[in-house]
Design a protein around this motif. Structure first.
Motif, short mmCIF file in Angstrom:
data_model
loop_
_atom_site.label_atom_id
_atom_site.label_comp_id
_atom_site.label_asym_id
_atom_site.label_seq_id
_atom_site.Cartn_x
_atom_site.Cartn_y
_atom_site.Cartn_z
N ALA A 112 22.52 38.48 50.84
CA ALA A 112 22.13 37.09 50.61
C ALA A 112 21.97 36.32 51.91
O ALA A 112 21.54 35.17 51.90
CB ALA A 112 23.16 36.40 49.73
N GLY A 113 22.34 36.95 53.04
CA GLY A 113 22.18 36.27 54.31
C GLY A 113 22.79 37.06 55.44
O GLY A 113 23.25 38.19 55.25
N ILE A 114 22.77 36.45 56.62
CA ILE A 114 23.39 37.03 57.82
C ILE A 114 24.49 36.10 58.28
O ILE A 114 24.33 34.89 58.35
CB ILE A 114 22.34 37.29 58.92
CG1 ILE A 114 21.47 38.51 58.53
CG2 ILE A 114 23.01 37.50 60.28
CD1 ILE A 114 20.42 38.90 59.55
N THR B 196 15.55 34.72 66.40
CA THR B 196 14.94 35.76 65.57
C THR B 196 15.65 35.88 64.23
O THR B 196 15.00 35.99 63.17
CB THR B 196 14.96 37.11 66.30
OG1 THR B 196 14.29 36.95 67.55
CG2 THR B 196 14.27 38.19 65.49
N VAL B 197 16.97 35.85 64.25
CA VAL B 197 17.74 35.96 63.01
C VAL B 197 17.47 34.76 62.09
O VAL B 197 17.30 34.91 60.88
CB VAL B 197 19.25 36.10 63.34
CG1 VAL B 197 20.11 35.84 62.13
CG2 VAL B 197 19.54 37.49 63.92
N ALA B 198 17.39 33.57 62.69
CA ALA B 198 17.10 32.37 61.90
C ALA B 198 15.71 32.48 61.26
O ALA B 198 15.52 32.15 60.08
CB ALA B 198 17.20 31.12 62.77
N ARG B 199 14.75 32.98 62.02
CA ARG B 199 13.38 33.14 61.49
C ARG B 199 13.36 34.18 60.36
O ARG B 199 12.73 33.99 59.32
CB ARG B 199 12.43 33.55 62.64
CG ARG B 199 11.04 33.88 62.29
CD ARG B 199 10.03 32.72 62.24
NE ARG B 199 10.55 31.38 62.14
CZ ARG B 199 10.46 30.60 61.05
NH1 ARG B 199 9.86 31.02 59.97
NH2 ARG B 199 10.94 29.39 61.04
N SER C 160 12.72 35.19 54.57
CA SER C 160 13.14 35.89 53.34
C SER C 160 13.93 34.97 52.40
O SER C 160 14.47 35.43 51.40
CB SER C 160 13.94 37.15 53.68
OG SER C 160 14.99 36.85 54.54
N ASP C 161 13.97 33.66 52.74
CA ASP C 161 14.64 32.68 51.89
C ASP C 161 16.11 33.04 51.67
O ASP C 161 16.64 32.89 50.57
CB ASP C 161 13.90 32.53 50.56
CG ASP C 161 14.23 31.21 49.87
OD1 ASP C 161 14.64 30.26 50.57
OD2 ASP C 161 14.10 31.14 48.63
N PRO D 294 13.56 24.79 61.51
CA PRO D 294 13.91 23.73 60.55
C PRO D 294 13.90 24.18 59.09
O PRO D 294 14.48 23.51 58.24
CB PRO D 294 12.84 22.65 60.80
CG PRO D 294 11.79 23.28 61.63
CD PRO D 294 12.36 24.49 62.30
N ASP D 295 13.25 25.32 58.80
CA ASP D 295 13.15 25.73 57.40
C ASP D 295 14.20 26.76 56.99
O ASP D 295 14.12 27.33 55.90
CB ASP D 295 11.74 26.28 57.09
CG ASP D 295 11.30 27.36 58.06
OD1 ASP D 295 11.87 27.43 59.18
OD2 ASP D 295 10.40 28.13 57.72
N VAL D 296 15.22 26.99 57.84
CA VAL D 296 16.25 27.96 57.45
C VAL D 296 17.37 27.24 56.70
O VAL D 296 17.67 26.06 56.97
CB VAL D 296 16.81 28.71 58.69
CG1 VAL D 296 17.69 27.81 59.56
CG2 VAL D 296 17.57 29.96 58.25
N ARG D 297 17.97 27.94 55.73
CA ARG D 297 19.10 27.38 55.00
C ARG D 297 20.40 27.86 55.64
O ARG D 297 20.54 29.05 55.97
CB ARG D 297 19.05 27.79 53.53
CG ARG D 297 17.86 27.18 52.81
CD ARG D 297 17.96 27.32 51.31
NE ARG D 297 17.76 28.71 50.90
CZ ARG D 297 17.91 29.14 49.64
NH1 ARG D 297 18.28 28.28 48.69
NH2 ARG D 297 17.71 30.40 49.33
N ILE D 298 21.35 26.94 55.80
CA ILE D 298 22.60 27.25 56.50
C ILE D 298 23.79 26.96 55.59
O ILE D 298 23.88 25.88 55.00
CB ILE D 298 22.72 26.42 57.80
CG1 ILE D 298 21.66 26.87 58.82
CG2 ILE D 298 24.13 26.53 58.40
CD1 ILE D 298 21.65 26.07 60.11
N LEU D 299 24.69 27.95 55.50
CA LEU D 299 26.01 27.70 54.94
C LEU D 299 26.94 27.51 56.14
O LEU D 299 27.14 28.43 56.93
CB LEU D 299 26.48 28.86 54.06
CG LEU D 299 27.88 28.68 53.47
CD1 LEU D 299 27.97 27.46 52.57
CD2 LEU D 299 28.30 29.94 52.69
#
Ligand SMILES: [Zn+2]
Length: 288
Positions: free
Chosen positions: A123-125, A143-146, A151-152, A172-177
């Motif tokens: 579900a994420g990195i 690169t990891v953020a992109r 991949s949403d 700006p379009d990455v989702r962050i927990l």
């Protein structure tokens, strides 16, 4: 400090969503908790088998959890034991010579992540650490953020608010927990960050004794949760084995202050927000 109720419409929507799980809101059963920050690290694998860890989570009323580990093989062992209903796996970059202090510039980290990354599995990195503002601008972090934006999927980031801002400045379009809601950032800084970025959610592992030092919820944190009820999730952070030894107590402490919030808000933070982000998995299974 007051933040004002900005999400009244959302509260109505949350009520509708929670109605999907009527059996969870009735009777004397403890509120189920999605644990937004679990590690099954090397030392814990010596103390507890995957089956024992899954049993600990279920005994604590945690039907689903976000898991990342050093090394990632330990996350996959838990996934195999608990299945996708129980385990939401995140890919952590750490292992061998790669650790929290060097992953963003270690030459082997990005090839490792690219080789292992599978959006159908993870579900994420994260959880990964960025202890200095300048680290957010490394080629690896960019690169990891992109990759996650495309991949949403999510980044699970242990960093202060300035680093979160820096990541969102280049992607700006990455989702962050946001791990531990910044760990040291006070409620007013957390509020400012959430207000500025709709794509940031925060889990509150390790903040439990600021949120409720005794048994009563702190006023500033209560106001924060009321202002952003759709942006928080409960979490433990089992970063050392002792956290597994006392796992049920950690989760129960969270239940204590969650119960002092309006029911819809407490349940959203306990599991509702996580269901919206990561699916219902084992939380839905409790209905049966
Ligand atoms: Zn952390």
């Amino acid at each position: 400090m007051k933040f004002g109720l900005k999400h009244v419409a959302w509260l109505a929507a949350a009520g509708a969503a929670i109605a999907i799980f009527p059996s969870l809101v009735q009777g004397d059963e403890p509120v189920p908790v999605f644990d937004g920050h679990v590690h099954y690290n090397e030392a814990a694998t010596i103390a507890y088998s995957p089956a024992q860890i899954i049993a600990k989570m279920r005994a604590a009323g945690v039907p689903r959890a976000l898991v990342s580990s050093t090394s990632d093989d330990n996350t996959l062992a838990l996934l195999k034991e608990g299945g996708t209903a129980q385990v939401v796996p995140f890919l952590r970059p750490y292992g061998g010579q790669i650790h929290s202090g060097n992953w963003f510039r270690h030459p082997d980290a990005l090839p490792y992540l690219k080789d292992r990354w599978d959006p159908d599995r993870y579900a994420g990195i994260g959880e990964f650490h960025l202890h200095q503002l300048s680290y957010a601008d490394s080629d690896t972090v960019r690169t990891v953020a992109r990759m996650m934006a495309e991949s949403d999927r999510f980044l699970h980031v242990h960093a202060d608010s300035r680093v979160i801002e820096a990541i969102l400045a280049h992607t700006p379009d990455v989702r962050i927990l946001w791990a531990h809601a910044g760990l040291v950032d006070p409620p007013e800084v957390i509020a400012r960050t959430l207000a500025a970025h709709d794509s940031v959610w925060a889990e509150i592992s390790i903040r439990g004794f600021e949120i409720a030092a005794g048994k009563t919820i702190n006023t500033a944190w209560r106001d924060l949760f009321m202002a952003y009820p759709d942006r928080f999730m409960t979490a433990s952070d089992t970063y050392v084995t002792e956290r597994w030894d006392s796992y049920a107590e950690v989760i129960d402490h969270h239940r204590g202050w969650l119960a002092q919030l309006p029911s819809d808000v407490g349940r959203a933070i306990a599991y509702g927000n996580a269901v919206r982000l990561f699916g219902s998995g084992g939380i839905a299974a409790l209905e049966e």
